[in-house]
Design an enzyme around this catalytic site. Structure first.
Site, PDB file in Angstrom:
ATOM      1  CG  LEU A  71      -1.910  -1.569   1.470  1.00  0.00           C
ATOM      2  CD1 LEU A  71      -2.408  -1.366   2.633  1.00  0.00           C
ATOM      3  CD2 LEU A  71      -2.638  -1.375   0.227  1.00  0.00           C
ATOM      4  CG  ASN A  72       3.766   3.622  -2.715  1.00  0.00           C
ATOM      5  OD1 ASN A  72       4.558   3.837  -1.764  1.00  0.00           O
ATOM      6  ND2 ASN A  72       4.129   3.998  -4.028  1.00  0.00           N
ATOM      7  N   GLY A 119       0.670   6.886   0.737  1.00  0.00           N
ATOM      8  CA  GLY A 119       0.806   7.862   1.522  1.00  0.00           C
ATOM      9  C   GLY A 119       2.049   8.576   1.420  1.00  0.00           C
ATOM     10  N   GLY A 124      -8.875   5.782   1.270  1.00  0.00           N
ATOM     11  CA  GLY A 124      -8.444   4.536   2.386  1.00  0.00           C
ATOM     12  C   GLY A 124      -8.268   3.242   1.817  1.00  0.00           C
ATOM     13  CG  ASN A 151      -0.083  -0.537   6.231  1.00  0.00           C
ATOM     14  OD1 ASN A 151      -0.872  -0.757   5.453  1.00  0.00           O
ATOM     15  ND2 ASN A 151      -0.238  -0.218   7.590  1.00  0.00           N
ATOM     16  CB  ILE A 152       5.164   0.762   1.533  1.00  0.00           C
ATOM     17  CG1 ILE A 152       6.530   0.468   0.940  1.00  0.00           C
ATOM     18  CG2 ILE A 152       5.026   2.096   1.904  1.00  0.00           C
ATOM     19  CD1 ILE A 152       6.581   0.596  -0.636  1.00  0.00           C
ATOM     20  CG  ASP A 153       4.131   2.952   7.210  1.00  0.00           C
ATOM     21  OD1 ASP A 153       3.773   1.651   7.115  1.00  0.00           O
ATOM     22  OD2 ASP A 153       3.637   3.515   7.561  1.00  0.00           O
ATOM     23  CE  LYS A 204       1.823   3.455  10.542  1.00  0.00           C
ATOM     24  NZ  LYS A 204       1.444   3.374   8.913  1.00  0.00           N
TER      25      LYS A 204
END
Length: 507
Positions: free
Chosen positions: A112-113, A115, A221, A250-252, A395
């Site tokens: 998921l990229n 952000g 979202g 999530n990519i992070d 984060k």
């Protein structure tokens, strides 16, 4: 209207009010439809893409207007059955087959990229922030998958779900991976209109993304992954190549690497009992009390988010003893099942109403969904309670300090906690507002401190760290307003509170 209703009997009054509310809903839907058609009429290009986006938004808006009261009744919430959340050790116990490549060739990794790095003071996609040895989140992801493909002689592709905020910058960077052994695909999540809080009509006056008008749009979202993946044509393309599962994260989250035991568990199930959805959960600590959890609701495994919890039960929801696990957002999902549910229009996710205030002070709402909320739509869904090491999100710069430190070693894109650390848990780190932005944070450390024996670190105010500083136990450093604290090179702080004004001058 209210006076008219007062003069009627209860039953009739209820009917009249219900009819009135239905009429208002229809009116709002009709007005929204007109406004969207006007925006489409002004589109210079990509009309078909916009129409598909608007179709998805109209469906979400329709459901939003239909919702009456909370999405869950607290009294109906039950603990999930024992076998619906399996411990990771039980999944890993059978070991791996000789032909691991057979399973890997059925897998696609999706990150998921969408952000931006704005919360850490960066411009552009968050995935392009350097996190370790000049490697970005995206670099580490590519290295992980390339290592798998080389080790097992497989073809695991990487798919990035971008948003209109990250697509252009990400695509420019992808050129650098041309000669890596990873096929990289991208698709864009939808672009939905923000709506006025009062009128419930779109803020945007055109599809243009420049100037003030850019604030009128938002990516809705990560629950949008199902529709946008399907609409992009990439889903069908991957199924045609024999791919069966996607691993989404999530990519992070630097702990979200491909786990061969979970993958083998999925592909080794007999056809009629195939698990279509796995959610990785992990034990809750006091730092995770707001994380979504798995419950049983009306006979189905379901994700419960804090936004769905009635105010009177929020403390209960945050309880570590009642709700012991939370969703890591590492998900394994069947590709044919996504296709089936999309075609049957059976993907049902709770709507998250996210209020925002635009730069001009205007109050708007954006309607969103979460990818994990679809768990109730899939057959034989399962939770797997994984080790905490699979949840390592970055984060904030406090998280960044942990992953840059000697707590972890980096190999083939994966971070592993040092065997020299006595406790498997990470220290609790809280850096103050002077460290929020990555650029400023980096100037405050001549080198990252030794944190192998650290339990807790709090830093507040104007503080800098010299080279080769060592932190152990609980360390609290507080520079009062107007003061500055420079921790000298080579210092060792163990169970120390440092406050006031400390300046080491070079002679």
């Amino acid at each position: 209207m209210a006076e008219y209703v007062e003069g009627l009997s209860k039953g009739v009054a209820y009917k009249v009010m219900a009819q009135f509310q239905e009429m208002m809903r229809q009116q709002l839907e009709s007005s929204m439809h007109e406004e969207l058609e006007k925006l489409l009429g002004r589109a210079a290009a990509d009309k078909e893409v916009c129409r598909k986006n608007f179709e998805g938004f109209r469906n979400l808006f329709h459901r939003f207007l239909q919702v009456k009261g909370p999405s869950v009744e607290w009294i109906k919430i039950k603990r999930p059955p024992e076998d619906s959340i399996q411990p990771y050790d039980r999944i890993a116990a059978p070991g791996l087959p000789e032909n691991v490549a057979h399973s890997l060739n059925k897998l696609v990794v999706v990150k998921l990229n969408g952000g931006l790095g704005t919360s850490m003071g960066c411009k552009g996609p968050k995935s392009l922030i350097s996190v370790r040895n000049e490697n970005t989140f995206l670099d580490l992801t590519v290295q992980q998958i390339e290592h798998l493909n080389k080790t097992y002689n497989t073809d695991v592709p990487l798919v990035l779900m971008n948003s209109f905020n990250t697509d252009e910058d990400t695509k420019k960077i992808l050129q650098k991976y041309t000669h890596h052994r990873v096929k990289i695909h991208t698709f864009n999540q939808s672009r939905y209109p923000r709506i006025h809080k009062e009128s419930l009509l779109p803020v945007a006056t055109s599809l243009n993304m420049s100037g003030q008008n850019s604030e009128g749009w938002y990516p809705p979202g990560h629950g949008d992954i199902y529709a946008s993946f399907y609409n992009s044509g990439l889903l069908d393309q991957l199924i045609a190549q024999g791919k069966e599962y996607i691993f989404v994260s999530n990519i992070d989250n630097l702990g979200a690497t491909v786990d061969l035991h979970i993958l083998h568990h999925l592909v080794s199930q007999p056809n009629g009992k195939r698990c279509e959805f796995v959610m990785e959960v992990t034990d809750k600590t006091r730092a995770d009390v707001k994380g979504g959890t798995l419950i049983q609701y009306e006979g189905k495994l379901r994700l419960l988010e804090i936004a769905q919890v009635p105010k009177t039960h929020v403390d209960e929801f945050k309880s570590v003893s009642k709700f012991k696990i939370f969703n890591t957002n590492n998900l394994w999902i069947s590709l044919p099942a996504i296709k089936r549910l999309q075609e049957q229009k059976a993907m049902d996710m709770e709507i998250i109403v996210n209020p925002k205030t635009l730069d001009g002070g205007q109050n708007v709402i954006q309607l969103e969904t979460a990818v994990g909320a679809a768990i109730k739509c899939f057959d034989n869904a399962l939770g797997i309670n994984v080790p905490r090491s699979r949840f390592l999100p970055v984060k904030t710069t406090s998280d960044l300090l942990l992953v840059m430190s000697n707590l972890y070693s980096l190999e083939a894109g994966s971070l592993t906690m040092s065997p020299k650390r006595e406790f498997p848990t990470t220290p609790h780190v809280k850096l103050g507002s002077s460290f929020t932005k990555v650029q400023e944070y980096l100037t405050r450390f001549e080198s990252i401190p030794d944190m192998l024996e650290l339990d807790h670190l709090t830093v507040s105010g104007d503080v800098t760290f010299g080279k080769n500083v060592s932190l152990k136990g609980t360390v609290i450093i507080i520079a009062n307003h107007g003061d500055r604290i420079d921790i000298p090179a080579g210092s060792m702080l163990e169970n120390k509170i440092v406050s006031g004004n400390l300046r080491i001058l070079d002679h």
